[in-house]
Design a protein around this motif. Structure first.
Motif, PDB file in Angstrom:
ATOM      1  N   LEU A 149      -5.379   7.290   0.389  1.00 20.35           N
ATOM      2  CA  LEU A 149      -6.723   6.954   0.871  1.00 20.35           C
ATOM      3  C   LEU A 149      -6.701   6.099   2.124  1.00 20.35           C
ATOM      4  CD1 LEU A 149      -8.342   6.220  -2.606  1.00 20.35           C
ATOM      5  CD2 LEU A 149      -8.557   8.288  -1.233  1.00 20.35           C
ATOM      6  N   ARG A 150      -5.584   5.442   2.378  1.00 21.39           N
ATOM      7  CA  ARG A 150      -5.390   4.592   3.554  1.00 21.39           C
ATOM      8  C   ARG A 150      -6.328   3.378   3.545  1.00 21.39           C
ATOM      9  NH1 ARG A 150      -1.776   7.271   6.866  1.00 21.39           N
ATOM     10  NH2 ARG A 150      -1.496   9.443   6.262  1.00 21.39           N
ATOM     11  N   SER A 151      -6.298   2.622   4.608  1.00 22.20           N
ATOM     12  CA  SER A 151      -6.851   1.270   4.579  1.00 22.20           C
ATOM     13  C   SER A 151      -8.371   1.178   4.582  1.00 22.20           C
ATOM     14  CB  SER A 151      -6.308   0.467   5.768  1.00 22.20           C
ATOM     15  OG  SER A 151      -6.412   1.213   6.954  1.00 22.20           O
ATOM     16  N   LYS A 152      -9.094   2.226   5.005  1.00 24.66           N
ATOM     17  CA  LYS A 152     -10.553   2.138   5.096  1.00 24.66           C
ATOM     18  C   LYS A 152     -11.207   1.873   3.739  1.00 24.66           C
ATOM     19  CE  LYS A 152     -12.869   5.045   7.589  1.00 24.66           C
ATOM     20  NZ  LYS A 152     -13.348   6.338   8.122  1.00 24.66           N
ATOM     21  N   ILE A 153     -10.569   2.347   2.664  1.00 29.24           N
ATOM     22  CA  ILE A 153     -11.179   2.189   1.348  1.00 29.24           C
ATOM     23  C   ILE A 153     -11.156   0.734   0.882  1.00 29.24           C
ATOM     24  CG2 ILE A 153      -9.076   2.575   0.001  1.00 29.24           C
ATOM     25  CD1 ILE A 153     -10.713   4.016  -2.053  1.00 29.24           C
ATOM     26  N   GLY A 154     -10.233  -0.070   1.426  1.00 29.25           N
ATOM     27  CA  GLY A 154     -10.112  -1.457   0.983  1.00 29.25           C
ATOM     28  C   GLY A 154     -11.414  -2.224   1.100  1.00 29.25           C
ATOM     29  N   ASN A 171       2.090   0.123  -1.032  1.00 27.21           N
ATOM     30  CA  ASN A 171       0.929   0.170  -0.143  1.00 27.21           C
ATOM     31  C   ASN A 171       1.194  -0.456   1.223  1.00 27.21           C
ATOM     32  OD1 ASN A 171      -1.700   1.380  -1.011  1.00 27.21           O
ATOM     33  ND2 ASN A 171      -1.243   0.249  -2.879  1.00 27.21           N
ATOM     34  N   TYR A 172       2.479  -0.641   1.578  1.00 31.34           N
ATOM     35  CA  TYR A 172       2.839  -1.182   2.881  1.00 31.34           C
ATOM     36  C   TYR A 172       2.181  -2.542   3.149  1.00 31.34           C
ATOM     37  CZ  TYR A 172       4.718   3.458   3.869  1.00 31.34           C
ATOM     38  OH  TYR A 172       5.443   4.630   3.818  1.00 31.34           O
ATOM     39  N   LEU A 173       2.200  -3.406   2.162  1.00 32.62           N
ATOM     40  CA  LEU A 173       1.534  -4.702   2.321  1.00 32.62           C
ATOM     41  C   LEU A 173       2.330  -5.652   3.206  1.00 32.62           C
ATOM     42  CD1 LEU A 173       0.254  -5.250  -1.347  1.00 32.62           C
ATOM     43  CD2 LEU A 173      -0.953  -4.241   0.589  1.00 32.62           C
ATOM     44  N   THR A 174       3.641  -5.567   3.201  1.00 34.35           N
ATOM     45  CA  THR A 174       4.567  -6.431   3.957  1.00 34.35           C
ATOM     46  C   THR A 174       4.382  -7.907   3.594  1.00 34.35           C
ATOM     47  OG1 THR A 174       3.165  -6.787   5.918  1.00 34.35           O
ATOM     48  CG2 THR A 174       4.514  -4.776   5.854  1.00 34.35           C
ATOM     49  N   SER A 175       5.115  -8.771   4.263  1.00 38.07           N
ATOM     50  CA  SER A 175       5.080 -10.206   3.939  1.00 38.07           C
ATOM     51  C   SER A 175       3.712 -10.816   4.210  1.00 38.07           C
ATOM     52  CB  SER A 175       6.153 -10.958   4.736  1.00 38.07           C
ATOM     53  OG  SER A 175       5.943 -10.819   6.121  1.00 38.07           O
ATOM     54  N   GLU A 176       3.035 -10.336   5.264  1.00 39.06           N
ATOM     55  CA  GLU A 176       1.713 -10.875   5.582  1.00 39.06           C
ATOM     56  C   GLU A 176       0.719 -10.562   4.469  1.00 39.06           C
ATOM     57  OE1 GLU A 176       0.939 -12.891   8.177  1.00 39.06           O
ATOM     58  OE2 GLU A 176       3.129 -12.840   8.371  1.00 39.06           O
ATOM     59  N   GLY A 177       0.778  -9.337   3.971  1.00 39.97           N
ATOM     60  CA  GLY A 177      -0.094  -8.972   2.861  1.00 39.97           C
ATOM     61  C   GLY A 177       0.237  -9.761   1.608  1.00 39.97           C
ATOM     62  N   GLY A 181      -6.572  -3.971   6.809  1.00 38.79           N
ATOM     63  CA  GLY A 181      -6.669  -3.128   5.623  1.00 38.79           C
ATOM     64  C   GLY A 181      -6.505  -3.896   4.331  1.00 38.79           C
ATOM     65  N   ILE A 182      -5.864  -5.068   4.404  1.00 41.33           N
ATOM     66  CA  ILE A 182      -5.576  -5.849   3.198  1.00 41.33           C
ATOM     67  C   ILE A 182      -6.722  -6.801   2.855  1.00 41.33           C
ATOM     68  CG2 ILE A 182      -3.974  -7.559   2.225  1.00 41.33           C
ATOM     69  CD1 ILE A 182      -1.839  -6.274   4.065  1.00 41.33           C
ATOM     70  N   LYS A 183      -7.546  -7.135   3.843  1.00 48.61           N
ATOM     71  CA  LYS A 183      -8.608  -8.113   3.632  1.00 48.61           C
ATOM     72  C   LYS A 183      -9.520  -7.741   2.463  1.00 48.61           C
ATOM     73  CE  LYS A 183     -12.253 -10.662   6.029  1.00 48.61           C
ATOM     74  NZ  LYS A 183     -13.228 -10.513   4.935  1.00 48.61           N
ATOM     75  N   GLY A 184      -9.813  -6.426   2.338  1.00 52.24           N
ATOM     76  CA  GLY A 184     -10.672  -5.986   1.245  1.00 52.24           C
ATOM     77  C   GLY A 184     -10.043  -6.278  -0.105  1.00 52.24           C
ATOM     78  N   LEU A 185      -8.719  -6.099  -0.207  1.00 47.95           N
ATOM     79  CA  LEU A 185      -8.022  -6.362  -1.465  1.00 47.95           C
ATOM     80  C   LEU A 185      -8.084  -7.843  -1.820  1.00 47.95           C
ATOM     81  CD1 LEU A 185      -4.864  -4.142  -0.857  1.00 47.95           C
ATOM     82  CD2 LEU A 185      -6.943  -3.533  -2.099  1.00 47.95           C
ATOM     83  N   VAL A 186      -7.961  -8.669  -0.816  1.00 46.20           N
ATOM     84  CA  VAL A 186      -8.051 -10.122  -1.021  1.00 46.20           C
ATOM     85  C   VAL A 186      -9.443 -10.497  -1.531  1.00 46.20           C
ATOM     86  CG1 VAL A 186      -8.001 -12.374   0.120  1.00 46.20           C
ATOM     87  CG2 VAL A 186      -6.295 -10.627   0.707  1.00 46.20           C
ATOM     88  N   ASP A 187     -10.475  -9.894  -0.926  1.00 48.31           N
ATOM     89  CA  ASP A 187     -11.846 -10.174  -1.355  1.00 48.31           C
ATOM     90  C   ASP A 187     -12.070  -9.774  -2.814  1.00 48.31           C
ATOM     91  OD1 ASP A 187     -12.517 -11.185   1.095  1.00 48.31           O
ATOM     92  OD2 ASP A 187     -13.407  -9.327   1.854  1.00 48.31           O
ATOM     93  N   ILE A 188     -11.432  -8.662  -3.221  1.00 51.35           N
ATOM     94  CA  ILE A 188     -11.567  -8.217  -4.611  1.00 51.35           C
ATOM     95  C   ILE A 188     -11.075  -9.307  -5.560  1.00 51.35           C
ATOM     96  CG2 ILE A 188     -10.689  -6.594  -6.346  1.00 51.35           C
ATOM     97  CD1 ILE A 188     -10.637  -4.462  -4.145  1.00 51.35           C
ATOM     98  N   GLY A 192      -2.308  -3.219   8.780  1.00 54.94           N
ATOM     99  CA  GLY A 192      -2.041  -4.651   8.741  1.00 54.94           C
ATOM    100  C   GLY A 192      -3.080  -5.407   7.932  1.00 54.94           C
ATOM    101  N   LEU A 193      -3.341  -6.648   8.298  1.00 57.17           N
ATOM    102  CA  LEU A 193      -4.247  -7.515   7.536  1.00 57.17           C
ATOM    103  C   LEU A 193      -5.672  -6.974   7.454  1.00 57.17           C
ATOM    104  CD1 LEU A 193      -3.142 -11.104   8.589  1.00 57.17           C
ATOM    105  CD2 LEU A 193      -2.865  -9.980   6.387  1.00 57.17           C
TER     106      LEU A 193
END
Length: 557
Positions: A399-404, A456-462, A434-441, A431-432
């Motif tokens: 689904l890639r990052s837009k769904i986050g 999900n390719y989160l890397t160290s920043e994620g 796409g991850i911001k939505g997950l953090v908000d969840i 990058g971040l």
């Protein structure tokens, strides 16, 4: 010194029964005094499960064999343990005998250096099964293979009045068919306690299925039937369909891994329109196409009893998915639907629309369906309107990052979802952002307790961003972050979060290149954390053995 309170045995039983999955504590309590020991031993032996693998358990079982059961082992010159009879009738407490018994027998044979030929394994297993049937006063579930062909076991089953669930599977199919089918049918016609029958990989053939169902027409006790991996095709499917139209006792039917295809699948779908008792149907891996998908959709519009339907690993396609989505708008009984691996493709929006209207579904599995990104957003928006779904699996849909962000917005409003699987969706590719939505969840949702974000390719920043969110989250109990390249820095950030988080019980960090630095940070955090019970750190490029430092937590390394 204070004496122990004199409580009734019933009170002690309730206390110790709460520890039934903590064998170590129960063993310790059993050594306190005779009264406790007499209460605890039945609890310890009630559900042996994987302990059947223990060669010491097999030794105790062999001590319980009578002369007739020992006679089965005479040709193999087995020397029985020269020990006194056990103090307790341990086998009388056993409620379930599973496939781990075979593994335990192999372990005992290897330990005693008898070798592990199949003939000797079968002989020991046969004698032990006959003994369990004879001695257990509480046996409910029994798993058997070809050894059922032994008359001693059949005689025991004819007289048994405790077993309610029978699971039969075959390695040597022709041997089972020629020797055991008739005896099995006799058993079903005479037995009045077996409510669940599962025949796996026996391949009865069309005549065998017909004969089995003819026997079951007169059976008013059986409510669950499994025929997994039996090469059931169109002809057998038609016979089963006719049976379902007349049967009034069966509530569960499992036909996974067969060859129903077009005609057999259509016949079963038509039968669902008439059947009024079935609540659970599993048709996974039957090569069903969009045509059969439409037939089952039509059945769901008419059927008023089915609550669980599994159609995973078929070929329903987008047209079959859309038809099922339309049916969900009308059906008012289905609670669980599994459509994993069906190439649904563009059916995502139709399913999202169905979720906005359906008021009964609680679990939906759409994993591995190549849903497009827009479909993911539509499903996310549907969650803001749906008020019944508690479990949603969108694993492997790319689904890639837009769904986050869409999910974050929806889950801030959703108040029912407790389990969400977003593994293998490339959510961190941007990058971040796409991850911001997950953090908000994690920060804003008020119901989610289980979240899968593996691969999900989160890397160290994620990893760092999610770690900060975990410091604030007070609901999540299970989190999977495996295969995300979190690195040592991500590992250290999550270790810091574990010092503050007070709800997480399961954490998977496997395959994240944490290195020794990251794993050592986790070791320190586990001394402060008070809730985690299971941690997976497999494949993390480290020689640091965390198991040596932490004893109270299940560590997979």
């Amino acid at each position: 010194m204070k004496t122990l309170p004199n409580l009734p045995n019933e009170c002690y039983y309730m206390i110790f029964n709460n520890l039934r999955h903590n064998n170590k504590s129960l063993f310790s309590c059993a050594l306190v005094n005779r009264q406790w020991c007499r209460i605890i031993i039945p609890i310890l032996w009630n559900e042996l499960e994987h302990h059947f693998k223990d060669k010491r358990i097999i030794k105790i079982f062999l001590l319980t064999l009578n002369a007739e059961e020992q006679a089965l082992l005479v040709p193999f010159k087995i020397n029985f343990p020269n020990y006194p009879k056990p103090l307790f009738e341990y086998t009388s407490y056993i409620t379930s005998v599973n496939n781990y018994l075979s593994e335990g027998i192999r372990n005992w044979l290897s330990y005693k250096r008898y070798g592990t030929r199949r003939e000797i394994e079968y002989a020991i297993e046969c004698s032990l099964i006959a003994m369990f049937i004879r001695t257990s006063k509480n046996l409910k579930y029994l798993s058997l293979n070809e050894i059922i062909c032994n008359q001693l076991i059949f005689d025991g089953l004819y007289d048994n009045n405790t077993i309610t669930s029978l699971d039969l599977y075959s390695y040597n199919i022709s041997d089972f068919k020629s020797k055991a089918t008739d005896e099995l049918l006799k058993l079903l016609s005479r037995n009045s306690t077996i409510t669940s029958l599962n025949l796996r990989s026996i391949q009865l053939g069309s005549e065998g299925v017909k004969t089995l169902l003819e026997t079951l027409y007169n059976n008013t006790v059986l409510n669950s039937l499994g025929l997994v991996g039996n090469q059931i095709g169109d002809e057998e499917g038609n016979v089963l369909a006719k049976f379902l139209c007349k049967n009034t006792t069966l509530t569960s039917l499992i036909l996974a891994s067969n060859n129903l295809k077009s005609e057999g699948g259509k016949a079963l779908a038509d039968a669902l329109c008439k059947n009024t008792t079935l609540t659970f149907l599993n048709l996974a891996s039957n090569d069903l196409s969009s045509k059969e998908g439409k037939a089952f959709a039509d059945a769901l519009c008419k059927n008023t009893t089915l609550t669980s339907l599994n159609l995973d690993w078929n070929n329903l396609g987008s047209e079959g998915g859309k038809a099922l989505a339309d049916a969900l708008c009308k059906n008012i009984t289905l609670k669980k639907l599994d459509l994993r691996s069906n190439e649904l493709g563009s059916a995502g929006k139709a399913l999202a629309n169905a979720l906005c209207k359906n008021t009964t579904l609680t679990s939906l599995n759409l994993a591995n369906n190549r849903l497009i990104s827009d479909d993911g957003e539509a499903l996310a928006n549907a969650l803001s309107k749906n008020t019944t779904l508690t479990s949603l699996n969108l694993n492997r849909n790319y689904l890639r990052s837009k769904i986050g962000k869409a999910l974050a917005d929806a889950l801030c409003r959703n108040t029912t979802l407790i389990s969400l699987d977003l593994g293998h969706n490339y959510l961190g590719l941007l990058g971040l952002e796409g991850i911001k939505g997950l953090v908000d969840i994690l920060c804003k949702n008020t119901t989610l307790t289980s979240l899968n974000l593996a691969c999900n390719y989160l890397t160290s920043e994620g990893g760092k961003a999610l770690a900060d969110a975990l410091c604030k989250n007070t609901l999540l109990t299970s989190l999977d972050l495996s295969e995300n390249s979190l690195g040592p820095e991500g590992g250290k950030a999550l270790a810091n979060a574990l010092c503050k988080n007070t709800t997480l019980t399961y954490l998977n960090l496997g395959g994240n290149r944490l290195g020794t630095e990251g794993v050592k940070a986790l070791a320190i955090s586990l001394y402060k954390n008070t809730t985690l019970v299971s941690l997976n750190i497999q494949s993390n490029n480290t020689n640091f053995d965390l198991k040596n430092y932490i004893q109270d937590i299940e560590i997979l390394q």
